[in-house]
Design a protein around this motif. Structure first.
Motif, PDB file in Angstrom:
ATOM      1  N   PRO A 263       1.004  -1.372   0.264  1.00 46.77           N
ATOM      2  CA  PRO A 263       0.051   0.166   0.070  1.00 46.77           C
ATOM      3  C   PRO A 263       0.428   1.152   0.178  1.00 46.77           C
ATOM      4  CG  PRO A 263      -0.626  -1.696   1.638  1.00 46.77           C
ATOM      5  CD  PRO A 263       0.448  -2.229   0.694  1.00 46.77           C
ATOM      6  N   ASN A 264       0.032   2.372  -0.878  1.00 53.39           N
ATOM      7  CA  ASN A 264       1.133   3.938  -0.750  1.00 53.39           C
ATOM      8  C   ASN A 264       0.688   4.314   0.080  1.00 53.39           C
ATOM      9  OD1 ASN A 264       2.379   5.874  -1.924  1.00 53.39           O
ATOM     10  ND2 ASN A 264       1.092   6.004  -3.206  1.00 53.39           N
ATOM     11  N   THR A 265       1.324   3.737   1.592  1.00 56.34           N
ATOM     12  CA  THR A 265       1.927   4.493   2.321  1.00 56.34           C
ATOM     13  C   THR A 265       3.407   4.198   3.698  1.00 56.34           C
ATOM     14  OG1 THR A 265       0.938   2.321   4.179  1.00 56.34           O
ATOM     15  CG2 THR A 265      -0.787   3.557   3.961  1.00 56.34           C
ATOM     16  N   ASP A 266       3.576   5.442   4.632  1.00 59.66           N
ATOM     17  CA  ASP A 266       4.677   4.998   4.971  1.00 59.66           C
ATOM     18  C   ASP A 266       5.709   3.268   5.086  1.00 59.66           C
ATOM     19  OD1 ASP A 266       5.607   7.761   4.140  1.00 59.66           O
ATOM     20  OD2 ASP A 266       4.465   8.338   7.050  1.00 59.66           O
ATOM     21  N   GLY A 267       4.395   3.358   6.490  1.00 60.41           N
ATOM     22  CA  GLY A 267       4.628   2.101   6.626  1.00 60.41           C
ATOM     23  C   GLY A 267       4.553   0.770   5.451  1.00 60.41           C
ATOM     24  N   GLY A 268       4.019   0.854   4.482  1.00 60.27           N
ATOM     25  CA  GLY A 268       3.502  -0.291   3.231  1.00 60.27           C
ATOM     26  C   GLY A 268       5.840   0.373   2.348  1.00 60.27           C
ATOM     27  N   PHE A 269       5.840   1.023   2.380  1.00 58.26           N
ATOM     28  CA  PHE A 269       7.053   1.863   1.581  1.00 58.26           C
ATOM     29  C   PHE A 269       8.337   0.923   2.612  1.00 58.26           C
ATOM     30  CE2 PHE A 269       9.724   5.146  -0.188  1.00 58.26           C
ATOM     31  CZ  PHE A 269       9.769   4.399  -1.598  1.00 58.26           C
ATOM     32  N   LEU A 270       8.123   0.928   3.654  1.00 58.56           N
ATOM     33  CA  LEU A 270       8.546   0.622   4.412  1.00 58.56           C
ATOM     34  C   LEU A 270       9.645  -0.923   4.280  1.00 58.56           C
ATOM     35  CD1 LEU A 270       9.065   3.321   7.846  1.00 58.56           C
ATOM     36  CD2 LEU A 270      10.926   2.180   6.253  1.00 58.56           C
ATOM     37  N   ASP A 271       7.983  -1.636   4.698  1.00 61.33           N
ATOM     38  CA  ASP A 271       7.833  -2.742   4.647  1.00 61.33           C
ATOM     39  C   ASP A 271       8.115  -3.454   3.066  1.00 61.33           C
ATOM     40  OD1 ASP A 271       7.173  -2.581   7.450  1.00 61.33           O
ATOM     41  OD2 ASP A 271       4.807  -2.987   6.851  1.00 61.33           O
ATOM     42  N   LEU A 272       8.138  -2.837   2.144  1.00 58.97           N
ATOM     43  CA  LEU A 272       9.019  -3.022   1.443  1.00 58.97           C
ATOM     44  C   LEU A 272      10.343  -3.799   0.705  1.00 58.97           C
ATOM     45  CD1 LEU A 272       7.195  -0.841  -0.963  1.00 58.97           C
ATOM     46  CD2 LEU A 272       6.813  -3.047  -1.853  1.00 58.97           C
ATOM     47  N   PHE A 273      10.966  -2.784   1.231  1.00 61.13           N
ATOM     48  CA  PHE A 273      12.540  -3.053   1.699  1.00 61.13           C
ATOM     49  C   PHE A 273      12.623  -4.083   2.811  1.00 61.13           C
ATOM     50  CE2 PHE A 273      11.435   1.605   0.082  1.00 61.13           C
ATOM     51  CZ  PHE A 273      12.415   1.191  -1.321  1.00 61.13           C
ATOM     52  N   TYR A 274      12.252  -4.201   4.175  1.00 62.84           N
ATOM     53  CA  TYR A 274      12.452  -4.662   4.979  1.00 62.84           C
ATOM     54  C   TYR A 274      11.671  -6.376   4.476  1.00 62.84           C
ATOM     55  CZ  TYR A 274      13.712  -2.117   8.414  1.00 62.84           C
ATOM     56  OH  TYR A 274      14.643  -0.591   9.340  1.00 62.84           O
ATOM     57  N   SER A 275      10.604  -6.452   3.926  1.00 60.06           N
ATOM     58  CA  SER A 275      10.142  -7.900   2.632  1.00 60.06           C
ATOM     59  C   SER A 275      11.633  -8.508   2.283  1.00 60.06           C
ATOM     60  CB  SER A 275       8.879  -7.800   2.891  1.00 60.06           C
ATOM     61  OG  SER A 275       7.783  -7.727   2.705  1.00 60.06           O
ATOM     62  N   ALA A 276      11.903  -7.815   1.383  1.00 56.38           N
ATOM     63  CA  ALA A 276      12.544  -8.065  -0.321  1.00 56.38           C
ATOM     64  C   ALA A 276      14.286  -8.591   0.688  1.00 56.38           C
ATOM     65  CB  ALA A 276      12.948  -6.359  -0.949  1.00 56.38           C
ATOM     66  N   ALA A 277      14.649  -7.809   1.059  1.00 56.19           N
ATOM     67  CA  ALA A 277      15.989  -8.021   1.986  1.00 56.19           C
ATOM     68  C   ALA A 277      15.536  -9.249   3.291  1.00 56.19           C
ATOM     69  CB  ALA A 277      16.292  -6.864   2.953  1.00 56.19           C
ATOM     70  N   SER A 278      14.623  -9.632   4.129  1.00 55.31           N
ATOM     71  CA  SER A 278      14.524 -10.905   4.221  1.00 55.31           C
ATOM     72  C   SER A 278      14.502 -11.490   3.865  1.00 55.31           C
ATOM     73  CB  SER A 278      13.376 -10.022   5.558  1.00 55.31           C
ATOM     74  OG  SER A 278      13.539  -9.119   6.624  1.00 55.31           O
ATOM     75  N   ASP A 279      13.429 -11.941   2.643  1.00 63.88           N
ATOM     76  CA  ASP A 279      13.061 -13.036   1.858  1.00 63.88           C
ATOM     77  C   ASP A 279      14.746 -13.533   1.076  1.00 63.88           C
ATOM     78  OD1 ASP A 279      10.698 -12.420   2.513  1.00 63.88           O
ATOM     79  OD2 ASP A 279       9.930 -12.188   0.064  1.00 63.88           O
ATOM     80  N   ASN A 280      15.593 -12.088   0.708  1.00 63.86           N
ATOM     81  CA  ASN A 280      16.841 -12.793   0.051  1.00 63.86           C
ATOM     82  C   ASN A 280      16.977 -13.558  -1.338  1.00 63.86           C
ATOM     83  OD1 ASN A 280      18.915 -11.760   0.278  1.00 63.86           O
ATOM     84  ND2 ASN A 280      19.887 -14.320   1.274  1.00 63.86           N
ATOM     85  N   LEU A 281      15.681 -12.686  -2.039  1.00 63.41           N
ATOM     86  CA  LEU A 281      15.472 -13.631  -2.810  1.00 63.41           C
ATOM     87  C   LEU A 281      16.196 -13.003  -3.827  1.00 63.41           C
ATOM     88  CD1 LEU A 281      12.028 -14.838  -2.216  1.00 63.41           C
ATOM     89  CD2 LEU A 281      13.839 -16.558  -2.345  1.00 63.41           C
ATOM     90  N   VAL A 282      16.211 -11.237  -4.452  1.00 65.41           N
ATOM     91  CA  VAL A 282      16.633 -10.851  -5.764  1.00 65.41           C
ATOM     92  C   VAL A 282      18.193 -10.338  -5.733  1.00 65.41           C
ATOM     93  CG1 VAL A 282      14.442 -10.197  -5.813  1.00 65.41           C
ATOM     94  CG2 VAL A 282      16.239  -8.484  -4.463  1.00 65.41           C
ATOM     95  N   ASP A 283      19.056 -10.434  -6.600  1.00 69.02           N
ATOM     96  CA  ASP A 283      19.980  -9.564  -6.734  1.00 69.02           C
ATOM     97  C   ASP A 283      20.181  -8.147  -6.724  1.00 69.02           C
ATOM     98  OD1 ASP A 283      21.246 -12.759  -7.066  1.00 69.02           O
ATOM     99  OD2 ASP A 283      20.100 -12.875  -8.878  1.00 69.02           O
ATOM    100  N   SER A 284      18.981  -8.279  -7.667  1.00 66.62           N
ATOM    101  CA  SER A 284      19.210  -6.471  -7.342  1.00 66.62           C
ATOM    102  C   SER A 284      17.660  -6.011  -6.920  1.00 66.62           C
ATOM    103  CB  SER A 284      19.326  -5.203  -8.664  1.00 66.62           C
ATOM    104  OG  SER A 284      18.800  -6.101  -9.832  1.00 66.62           O
ATOM    105  N   LEU A 285      17.776  -4.769  -6.301  1.00 64.98           N
ATOM    106  CA  LEU A 285      16.283  -4.803  -6.277  1.00 64.98           C
ATOM    107  C   LEU A 285      15.699  -2.677  -6.682  1.00 64.98           C
ATOM    108  CD1 LEU A 285      13.737  -4.455  -4.788  1.00 64.98           C
ATOM    109  CD2 LEU A 285      14.929  -4.279  -2.499  1.00 64.98           C
ATOM    110  N   SER A 286      15.076  -2.410  -7.719  1.00 62.25           N
ATOM    111  CA  SER A 286      14.605  -1.495  -8.414  1.00 62.25           C
ATOM    112  C   SER A 286      13.318   0.199  -7.767  1.00 62.25           C
ATOM    113  CB  SER A 286      14.813  -1.453  -9.636  1.00 62.25           C
ATOM    114  OG  SER A 286      14.853   0.011  -9.753  1.00 62.25           O
TER     115      SER A 286
END
Length: 173
Positions: A105-128
């Motif tokens: 969701p387009n919220t402050d919390g949603g924006f932060l959670d995107l990055f924490y989810s991607a980092a915690s999942d550790n499934l991507v080589d790059s994140l744009s």
């Protein structure tokens, strides 16, 4: 394919930025996973249609969507065109890479959670990400509130990504 100004394709990008020698050497995204962090959902079929329309052969089902915090809204008002553009261009330049789209969701919390989810999942080589604003706007004197804690939270997520070898990019046009 060559387009007129405003209609450049990923082929034009490859020609203009000398990417073709990488393709000739077999570097085409094989074995890599691109991450897209976004605040708008999109239709994956749009990316496949774009790639097909420019004659780019890609694997079907290369796109995976992860809806963080129940996911983002879908539609022109939400910014879905921006997400489609991010997927089409990155996936077009690296036609054999997998793609994981994290949307929230387009919220402050949603924006932060995107990055924490991607980092915690550790499934991507790059994140744009093509959403956001300059760090200076998180300055308390400019914002009128103390947003330095939020900037610190972004920093922690980016540190985790870096420690795992995930390169994070903020695109702007």
């Amino acid at each position: 394919a060559t387009g007129s100004p405003g209609n450049y394709t990923v082929g034009d990008f490859a020609n203009n930025y000398d990417v073709n020698p990488l393709y000739a050497a077999g570097i085409d995204g094989t074995g890599s996973t691109i991450g897209i962090a976004t605040l708008a959902n999109f239709y994956p079929a749009d990316a496949y249609t774009y790639w097909s329309s420019i004659g780019l052969r890609v694997r079907q089902n290369r796109i995976q969507q992860i809806h963080v915090d129940q996911g983002a809204q879908l539609g022109a008002q939400a910014g879905s065109g921006e997400t489609s553009l991010d997927v089409e261009q990155s996936g077009g330049v690296a036609p054999n890479a997998n793609i994981i789209v994290y949307d929230a969701p387009n919220t402050d919390g949603g924006f932060l959670d995107l990055f924490y989810s991607a980092a915690s999942d550790n499934l991507v080589d790059s994140l744009s990400v093509s959403w956001g604003e300059a760090e200076v706007f998180y300055n308390a004197a400019l914002a009128g509130t103390d947003l330095t804690a939020e900037l610190g939270a972004f920093h922690q997520a980016f540190l985790e990504a870096a420690a795992q070898g995930i390169s994070v990019f903020a695109s702007a046009g």
